[in-house]
Motif scaffolding. Sequence first.
Motif, PDB file in Angstrom:
ATOM      1  N   ASP A  94       0.920  -4.982   9.539  1.00  0.00           N
ATOM      2  CA  ASP A  94      -0.536  -5.022   9.420  1.00  0.00           C
ATOM      3  C   ASP A  94      -1.234  -5.790  10.520  1.00  0.00           C
ATOM      4  O   ASP A  94      -0.502  -6.667  10.951  1.00  0.00           O
ATOM      5  CB  ASP A  94      -0.885  -5.778   8.085  1.00  0.00           C
ATOM      6  CG  ASP A  94      -0.414  -4.892   6.928  1.00  0.00           C
ATOM      7  OD1 ASP A  94      -0.357  -3.732   6.882  1.00  0.00           O
ATOM      8  OD2 ASP A  94      -0.406  -5.693   5.783  1.00  0.00           O
ATOM      9  N   ASP A 151      -4.615  -5.318  13.668  1.00  0.00           N
ATOM     10  CA  ASP A 151      -5.502  -4.694  14.317  1.00  0.00           C
ATOM     11  C   ASP A 151      -4.983  -4.048  15.918  1.00  0.00           C
ATOM     12  O   ASP A 151      -3.902  -4.637  16.554  1.00  0.00           O
ATOM     13  CB  ASP A 151      -6.670  -5.688  15.023  1.00  0.00           C
ATOM     14  CG  ASP A 151      -7.560  -6.183  13.702  1.00  0.00           C
ATOM     15  OD1 ASP A 151      -7.658  -5.386  12.836  1.00  0.00           O
ATOM     16  OD2 ASP A 151      -7.958  -7.190  13.807  1.00  0.00           O
ATOM     17  N   ARG A 204       6.197   2.723  10.788  1.00  0.00           N
ATOM     18  CA  ARG A 204       5.412   1.788  10.016  1.00  0.00           C
ATOM     19  C   ARG A 204       5.073   0.627  10.925  1.00  0.00           C
ATOM     20  O   ARG A 204       6.037  -0.218  10.753  1.00  0.00           O
ATOM     21  CB  ARG A 204       5.662   1.524   8.581  1.00  0.00           C
ATOM     22  CG  ARG A 204       4.711   0.620   7.797  1.00  0.00           C
ATOM     23  CD  ARG A 204       3.217   1.143   7.790  1.00  0.00           C
ATOM     24  NE  ARG A 204       2.448   0.130   7.394  1.00  0.00           N
ATOM     25  CZ  ARG A 204       1.656  -0.015   6.019  1.00  0.00           C
ATOM     26  NH1 ARG A 204       1.954   1.113   5.322  1.00  0.00           N
ATOM     27  NH2 ARG A 204       0.853  -1.184   5.837  1.00  0.00           N
ATOM     28  N   ARG A 229      -2.340   6.660  12.104  1.00  0.00           N
ATOM     29  CA  ARG A 229      -3.224   5.980  11.229  1.00  0.00           C
ATOM     30  C   ARG A 229      -3.306   4.415  11.642  1.00  0.00           C
ATOM     31  O   ARG A 229      -2.363   3.707  12.037  1.00  0.00           O
ATOM     32  CB  ARG A 229      -2.795   5.898   9.603  1.00  0.00           C
ATOM     33  CG  ARG A 229      -2.705   7.202   9.033  1.00  0.00           C
ATOM     34  CD  ARG A 229      -4.173   7.706   8.550  1.00  0.00           C
ATOM     35  NE  ARG A 229      -4.638   6.987   7.407  1.00  0.00           N
ATOM     36  CZ  ARG A 229      -4.407   7.080   6.225  1.00  0.00           C
ATOM     37  NH1 ARG A 229      -3.617   8.213   6.004  1.00  0.00           N
ATOM     38  NH2 ARG A 229      -4.770   6.434   5.133  1.00  0.00           N
ATOM     39  N   CYS A 230      -4.648   3.929  11.685  1.00  0.00           N
ATOM     40  CA  CYS A 230      -4.705   2.509  12.205  1.00  0.00           C
ATOM     41  C   CYS A 230      -5.820   2.015  11.288  1.00  0.00           C
ATOM     42  O   CYS A 230      -6.429   0.913  11.761  1.00  0.00           O
ATOM     43  CB  CYS A 230      -4.672   2.170  13.578  1.00  0.00           C
ATOM     44  SG  CYS A 230      -6.275   2.844  14.461  1.00  0.00           S
ATOM     45  N   ASP A 231      -6.381   2.528  10.293  1.00  0.00           N
ATOM     46  CA  ASP A 231      -7.507   1.905   9.630  1.00  0.00           C
ATOM     47  C   ASP A 231      -7.200   1.098   8.677  1.00  0.00           C
ATOM     48  O   ASP A 231      -7.241   0.017   8.476  1.00  0.00           O
ATOM     49  CB  ASP A 231      -8.552   2.996   9.264  1.00  0.00           C
ATOM     50  CG  ASP A 231      -7.909   4.122   8.753  1.00  0.00           C
ATOM     51  OD1 ASP A 231      -6.694   4.575   8.591  1.00  0.00           O
ATOM     52  OD2 ASP A 231      -8.645   5.281   8.426  1.00  0.00           O
ATOM     53  N   ASP A 232      -6.520   1.879   7.527  1.00  0.00           N
ATOM     54  CA  ASP A 232      -6.048   1.182   6.383  1.00  0.00           C
ATOM     55  C   ASP A 232      -4.595   0.549   6.597  1.00  0.00           C
ATOM     56  O   ASP A 232      -4.131  -0.237   5.900  1.00  0.00           O
ATOM     57  CB  ASP A 232      -6.208   1.930   5.123  1.00  0.00           C
ATOM     58  CG  ASP A 232      -5.391   3.422   5.201  1.00  0.00           C
ATOM     59  OD1 ASP A 232      -5.374   3.905   6.377  1.00  0.00           O
ATOM     60  OD2 ASP A 232      -5.157   3.863   4.186  1.00  0.00           O
ATOM     61  N   TYR A 233      -3.678   1.353   7.412  1.00  0.00           N
ATOM     62  CA  TYR A 233      -2.558   0.778   7.822  1.00  0.00           C
ATOM     63  C   TYR A 233      -2.173   1.527   9.089  1.00  0.00           C
ATOM     64  O   TYR A 233      -3.053   2.311   9.773  1.00  0.00           O
ATOM     65  CB  TYR A 233      -1.393   1.269   6.860  1.00  0.00           C
ATOM     66  CG  TYR A 233      -1.166   2.698   6.810  1.00  0.00           C
ATOM     67  CD1 TYR A 233      -0.236   3.339   7.567  1.00  0.00           C
ATOM     68  CD2 TYR A 233      -1.793   3.524   5.900  1.00  0.00           C
ATOM     69  CE1 TYR A 233       0.114   4.509   7.463  1.00  0.00           C
ATOM     70  CE2 TYR A 233      -1.345   4.700   5.720  1.00  0.00           C
ATOM     71  CZ  TYR A 233      -0.533   5.348   6.645  1.00  0.00           C
ATOM     72  OH  TYR A 233      -0.185   6.516   6.476  1.00  0.00           O
ATOM     73  N   ASP A 287       0.813  -1.244  -0.117  1.00  0.00           N
ATOM     74  CA  ASP A 287       0.053  -0.092  -0.035  1.00  0.00           C
ATOM     75  C   ASP A 287       0.896   1.228  -0.043  1.00  0.00           C
ATOM     76  O   ASP A 287       0.281   2.247  -0.556  1.00  0.00           O
ATOM     77  CB  ASP A 287      -0.819  -0.072   1.157  1.00  0.00           C
ATOM     78  CG  ASP A 287      -0.202  -0.254   2.482  1.00  0.00           C
ATOM     79  OD1 ASP A 287       0.507   0.636   2.767  1.00  0.00           O
ATOM     80  OD2 ASP A 287      -0.751  -1.084   3.236  1.00  0.00           O
ATOM     81  N   HIS A 288       1.954   1.102   0.611  1.00  0.00           N
ATOM     82  CA  HIS A 288       2.858   2.349   0.517  1.00  0.00           C
ATOM     83  C   HIS A 288       4.352   1.922   0.596  1.00  0.00           C
ATOM     84  O   HIS A 288       5.046   1.621   1.728  1.00  0.00           O
ATOM     85  CB  HIS A 288       2.708   3.216   1.842  1.00  0.00           C
ATOM     86  CG  HIS A 288       1.375   4.102   1.994  1.00  0.00           C
ATOM     87  ND1 HIS A 288       0.451   3.461   2.535  1.00  0.00           N
ATOM     88  CD2 HIS A 288       1.104   5.253   1.678  1.00  0.00           C
ATOM     89  CE1 HIS A 288      -0.745   4.140   2.391  1.00  0.00           C
ATOM     90  NE2 HIS A 288      -0.220   5.099   2.058  1.00  0.00           N
TER      91      HIS A 288
END
Length: 275
Positions: A177, A179, A174, A225-229, A53-54
Motif C-alpha cells: 500500500d 502512493d 501486488r 491499478r493504483c487508486d484503491d490498491y 482488500d484482496h
Amino acid sequence: MPTVKAHDLSCAGRVVARYVWEPHLPATVSPRPYLHPVTTLGGATVTGFMPADHLHHLGASIAVPVLNEANFWGGRTYVAGHGSIHLDNHGRQRHARWLHRSGDRLHQELEWLDRDGHILAHESRALSAHRIDGAAWLLRVEFTLVSATGGTLTLDSPAARGRDGAGYGGFFWRAPDGDYRISASTGSGIDAVHGRPARWLSVEGSGWTLVFLTDTVSSDPWFVRCDDYAGVCSAVAWERLVVPAGGALTRRLSVLIADGSPTEAALIAAEEAHR
C-alpha cells in the motif's frame, strides 16, 4: 500443519526474494506458488501479500481468473449478467519437479488442477535474479502452459466476459500500500497505460521503482491499478484466449527492481539482460 516449502533467490550476495513453491493456503485463494517478500538490494519490500482488500493477491504470482472454467485467480468469479459471485470452482497449482534449483535461478514444472483434482495443464516456469548495478537487480520470469488432456486451453477474464477494464490475468504483481506514480512508453498516468500494450511500464513508490519489461513477441495489454490498491499485470486474457490442441502459451517478462530511481545505464543494462 505441514511445513510451507520455500526457496530464497539471491543477488549480489543477499536474499532478494522468497519463492514459496508449496504453500498451505485456503482453497478460496486458488493456492499457487508466489514470490514474497521481494526486496530491493537496499532491503525495501516491494510486494504485498494477502491484503485485507484482496486476500487472494499473493505477492507476485502467475494466475488467471478462469482456465477451462476453473478459477486460478482466487476470490469471486465474474459471470456475465450476474457480476462477481462466489463459486466453488477454485483450482490450484501444484509443484511437480525441479529441473534446476540454485541460489539465483529456478526452473520448475507444475500442474494446474481443478477443484476435483483433475490436471488441466502442465507448466514450465523459470525464475532468475541478475545484478544490474549497486542499486538495482532484474527478475526474469518465463512460463509455458500446455494442455494436460490433449485438448484446448481457454483462458478468460472478467473483461472478456463483459466487465469493462477488468482484463487481469497472467504474471500479476501486488505492490505494498502507498502512493505511486505510473508511466509507460505510452505516456504517464493510468489512462495512458491501462488496457494498452507498452514495451515497458514503471511503478515509482516511496524510495523504490519497479520497471516491467514485457514479452517482445506478444502484444498483451497492461492491467494497472493504483487508486484503491497497487497492482500490475501483463494481461494474457484481456480478450478470451484459446490455446489450440497441441499448442502452447509462452510468455517472458522481466522486472527491474531498484532503490530510488534507476539510472539510464541501469535501464539499458536491464533491457539487454531481458533479451
